[in-house]
Design an enzyme around this catalytic site. Structure first.
Site, mmCIF file in Angstrom:
data_model
loop_
_atom_site.group_PDB
_atom_site.id
_atom_site.type_symbol
_atom_site.label_atom_id
_atom_site.label_comp_id
_atom_site.label_asym_id
_atom_site.label_seq_id
_atom_site.Cartn_x
_atom_site.Cartn_y
_atom_site.Cartn_z
ATOM 1 N N PRO A 17 0.792 -1.229 0.000
ATOM 2 C CA PRO A 17 0.000 0.000 0.000
ATOM 3 C C PRO A 17 0.826 1.281 0.000
ATOM 4 O O PRO A 17 1.878 1.353 0.631
ATOM 5 C CB PRO A 17 -0.817 -0.106 1.290
ATOM 6 C CG PRO A 17 -0.104 -1.094 2.138
ATOM 7 C CD PRO A 17 0.549 -2.063 1.179
ATOM 8 N N ASN A 18 0.289 2.243 -0.725
ATOM 9 C CA ASN A 18 0.837 3.606 -0.828
ATOM 10 C C ASN A 18 2.086 3.704 -1.693
ATOM 11 O O ASN A 18 2.546 4.818 -1.975
ATOM 12 C CB ASN A 18 1.101 4.225 0.562
ATOM 13 C CG ASN A 18 -0.172 4.356 1.367
ATOM 14 O OD1 ASN A 18 -1.120 4.976 0.897
ATOM 15 N ND2 ASN A 18 -0.231 3.764 2.539
ATOM 16 N N ARG A 72 4.780 11.030 -2.484
ATOM 17 C CA ARG A 72 4.682 10.622 -1.089
ATOM 18 C C ARG A 72 5.980 10.876 -0.332
ATOM 19 O O ARG A 72 7.004 10.258 -0.648
ATOM 20 C CB ARG A 72 4.370 9.120 -1.080
ATOM 21 C CG ARG A 72 4.231 8.534 0.279
ATOM 22 C CD ARG A 72 4.182 7.023 0.223
ATOM 23 N NE ARG A 72 4.099 6.518 1.567
ATOM 24 C CZ ARG A 72 4.391 5.284 1.925
ATOM 25 N NH1 ARG A 72 4.764 4.407 1.018
ATOM 26 N NH2 ARG A 72 4.286 4.915 3.164
ATOM 27 N N TYR A 92 11.250 8.968 0.736
ATOM 28 C CA TYR A 92 11.178 7.957 -0.331
ATOM 29 C C TYR A 92 11.769 8.411 -1.662
ATOM 30 O O TYR A 92 11.838 7.607 -2.600
ATOM 31 C CB TYR A 92 9.720 7.525 -0.531
ATOM 32 C CG TYR A 92 9.139 6.860 0.690
ATOM 33 C CD1 TYR A 92 9.643 5.652 1.150
ATOM 34 C CD2 TYR A 92 8.090 7.453 1.405
ATOM 35 C CE1 TYR A 92 9.121 5.040 2.284
ATOM 36 C CE2 TYR A 92 7.565 6.853 2.536
ATOM 37 C CZ TYR A 92 8.088 5.644 2.976
ATOM 38 O OH TYR A 92 7.574 5.039 4.094
ATOM 39 N N ASN A 145 8.100 -5.721 -1.336
ATOM 40 C CA ASN A 145 8.079 -4.557 -0.452
ATOM 41 C C ASN A 145 6.627 -4.462 0.005
ATOM 42 O O ASN A 145 5.784 -3.894 -0.696
ATOM 43 C CB ASN A 145 8.519 -3.280 -1.181
ATOM 44 C CG ASN A 145 8.531 -2.080 -0.238
ATOM 45 O OD1 ASN A 145 8.061 -2.162 0.903
ATOM 46 N ND2 ASN A 145 9.053 -0.965 -0.717
ATOM 47 N N ALA A 151 3.503 -0.917 4.573
ATOM 48 C CA ALA A 151 3.034 -0.951 5.968
ATOM 49 C C ALA A 151 2.598 -2.356 6.403
ATOM 50 O O ALA A 151 2.679 -2.684 7.599
ATOM 51 C CB ALA A 151 1.889 0.040 6.156
ATOM 52 N N HIS A 185 4.706 -4.657 8.729
ATOM 53 C CA HIS A 185 4.711 -4.548 10.188
ATOM 54 C C HIS A 185 3.422 -5.055 10.837
ATOM 55 O O HIS A 185 3.313 -5.041 12.052
ATOM 56 C CB HIS A 185 4.942 -3.080 10.590
ATOM 57 C CG HIS A 185 5.979 -2.392 9.755
ATOM 58 N ND1 HIS A 185 7.296 -2.810 9.731
ATOM 59 C CD2 HIS A 185 5.902 -1.350 8.877
ATOM 60 C CE1 HIS A 185 7.979 -2.027 8.891
ATOM 61 N NE2 HIS A 185 7.157 -1.143 8.358
ATOM 62 N N ASP A 238 1.730 -15.737 6.520
ATOM 63 C CA ASP A 238 1.247 -17.112 6.308
ATOM 64 C C ASP A 238 1.299 -17.497 4.835
ATOM 65 O O ASP A 238 1.656 -18.632 4.496
ATOM 66 C CB ASP A 238 -0.190 -17.268 6.839
ATOM 67 C CG ASP A 238 -0.234 -17.329 8.357
ATOM 68 O OD1 ASP A 238 0.827 -17.495 8.988
ATOM 69 O OD2 ASP A 238 -1.348 -17.209 8.922
ATOM 70 N N GLU A 261 13.079 -9.484 0.850
ATOM 71 C CA GLU A 261 12.338 -8.338 1.390
ATOM 72 C C GLU A 261 13.091 -7.054 1.020
ATOM 73 O O GLU A 261 14.303 -6.969 1.202
ATOM 74 C CB GLU A 261 12.257 -8.478 2.915
ATOM 75 C CG GLU A 261 11.580 -7.308 3.593
ATOM 76 C CD GLU A 261 11.463 -7.511 5.112
ATOM 77 O OE1 GLU A 261 11.946 -8.539 5.640
ATOM 78 O OE2 GLU A 261 10.902 -6.616 5.761
ATOM 79 N N HIS A 269 12.934 -2.644 1.209
ATOM 80 C CA HIS A 269 12.350 -1.365 1.636
ATOM 81 C C HIS A 269 13.192 -0.238 1.078
ATOM 82 O O HIS A 269 14.426 -0.307 1.119
ATOM 83 C CB HIS A 269 12.311 -1.255 3.169
ATOM 84 C CG HIS A 269 11.486 -2.323 3.788
ATOM 85 N ND1 HIS A 269 10.121 -2.296 3.758
ATOM 86 C CD2 HIS A 269 11.842 -3.469 4.403
ATOM 87 C CE1 HIS A 269 9.665 -3.395 4.348
ATOM 88 N NE2 HIS A 269 10.676 -4.128 4.737
ATOM 89 N N SER A 275 13.272 2.902 2.317
ATOM 90 C CA SER A 275 13.872 3.513 3.500
ATOM 91 C C SER A 275 14.419 2.397 4.398
ATOM 92 O O SER A 275 14.252 1.216 4.078
ATOM 93 C CB SER A 275 12.815 4.329 4.254
ATOM 94 O OG SER A 275 11.831 3.462 4.796
ATOM 95 N N ARG A 280 13.649 4.301 11.732
ATOM 96 C CA ARG A 280 12.455 5.141 11.802
ATOM 97 C C ARG A 280 11.658 4.820 13.077
ATOM 98 O O ARG A 280 12.218 4.368 14.052
ATOM 99 C CB ARG A 280 11.652 4.965 10.508
ATOM 100 C CG ARG A 280 12.471 5.395 9.275
ATOM 101 C CD ARG A 280 11.727 5.188 7.994
ATOM 102 N NE ARG A 280 10.497 5.983 7.973
ATOM 103 C CZ ARG A 280 9.508 5.790 7.097
ATOM 104 N NH1 ARG A 280 9.616 4.836 6.169
ATOM 105 N NH2 ARG A 280 8.432 6.539 7.140
ATOM 106 N N ARG A 325 7.849 0.528 13.125
ATOM 107 C CA ARG A 325 8.364 -0.043 11.869
ATOM 108 C C ARG A 325 9.506 -1.034 12.116
ATOM 109 O O ARG A 325 10.085 -1.569 11.174
ATOM 110 C CB ARG A 325 8.881 1.074 10.951
ATOM 111 C CG ARG A 325 7.810 2.022 10.498
ATOM 112 C CD ARG A 325 8.360 3.051 9.515
ATOM 113 N NE ARG A 325 7.508 4.217 9.503
ATOM 114 C CZ ARG A 325 6.395 4.338 8.784
ATOM 115 N NH1 ARG A 325 6.017 3.358 7.974
ATOM 116 N NH2 ARG A 325 5.653 5.415 8.843
HETATM 117 C C1 DQA Z 1 8.515 0.972 3.289
HETATM 118 C C2 DQA Z 1 8.721 1.155 4.802
HETATM 119 C C3 DQA Z 1 7.427 0.912 5.539
HETATM 120 O O1 DQA Z 1 7.619 1.105 6.942
HETATM 121 C C4 DQA Z 1 6.360 1.877 5.076
HETATM 122 O O2 DQA Z 1 5.122 1.595 5.703
HETATM 123 C C5 DQA Z 1 6.207 1.917 3.602
HETATM 124 C C6 DQA Z 1 7.404 1.832 2.763
HETATM 125 C C7 DQA Z 1 9.783 1.336 2.485
HETATM 126 O O3 DQA Z 1 9.857 0.946 1.322
HETATM 127 O O4 DQA Z 1 10.670 2.033 2.998
HETATM 128 O O5 DQA Z 1 5.112 2.120 3.084
HETATM 129 O O6 DQA Z 1 8.238 -0.393 3.038
#
Ligand code: DQA
Length: 144
Positions: free
Chosen positions: A11-12, A19, A24, A75, A78, A81, A88, A99, A101, A103, A108, A112
């Site tokens: 998401p996002n 954003r 980011y 990735n 959110a 977390h 699962d 995995e 990310h 950031s 942070r 997170r």
């Molecule tokens: C993120 C880090 C997460 O904590 C955050 O909720 C994101 C982006 C990152 O790519 O740094 O949406 O996954």
């Protein structure tokens, strides 16, 4: 062998570019997809790059693709977390999970610091921006 790689974004991440650019950066998700496409071509991998704002959709995609891919880069944003459901579903996979990310969540807010993905990941790349995705693809190209 041409390895099939699925990259899932949570998401996002569709809002990258607009954003929180101080965290980011200014690259959009489409810019990142283009970089990933170039990397997969170089690595003799095929790429399926997706984003969803819905936890269940990410779970469904993992279920549907589990026997069709050679590696997953995720990735989960959110959901990293919070999501036992994604945790699962990743347990269904027999292929490596990486995995990523943009950031570094460890640097942070406290909420997170915990990842439901990390225990199932062969490798984690954090805090490297879009390069984290490229490192994940390069890792899969040498570790399948
Ligand atoms: C993120 C880090 C997460 O904590 C955050 O909720 C994101 C982006 C990152 O790519 O740094 O949406 O996954």
């Amino acid at each position: 062998m041409t390895a099939r790689i699925l990259i899932l974004n949570g998401p996002n991440l569709n809002m990258l570019g607009q954003r929180e650019p101080a965290i980011y950066g200014h690259e959009t998700l489409q810019d990142i997809e283009k970089l990933c496409l170039a990397a997969t071509r170089k690595n003799n991998q095929t790429l399926d790059f997706r984003q969803s704002n819905y936890e269940g959709e990410l779970v469904t995609w993992i279920q549907q693709e589990k026997d069709k891919i050679n590696g997953l880069v995720i990735n989960a944003a959110a959901y990293t977390h919070t999501s036992i459901a994604i945790h699962d579903s990743l347990k269904l996979l027999t292929v490596p999970v990486i995995e990523v990310h943009l950031s570094d969540p460890q640097k942070r807010e406290n909420f997170r610091h915990f990842s439901y993905i990390e225990p199932l990941a062969a490798k984690v790349f954090s805090g490297l921006g879009a390069q984290g995705y490229i490192k994940a693809l390069d890792y899969l190209s040498t570790n399948l």
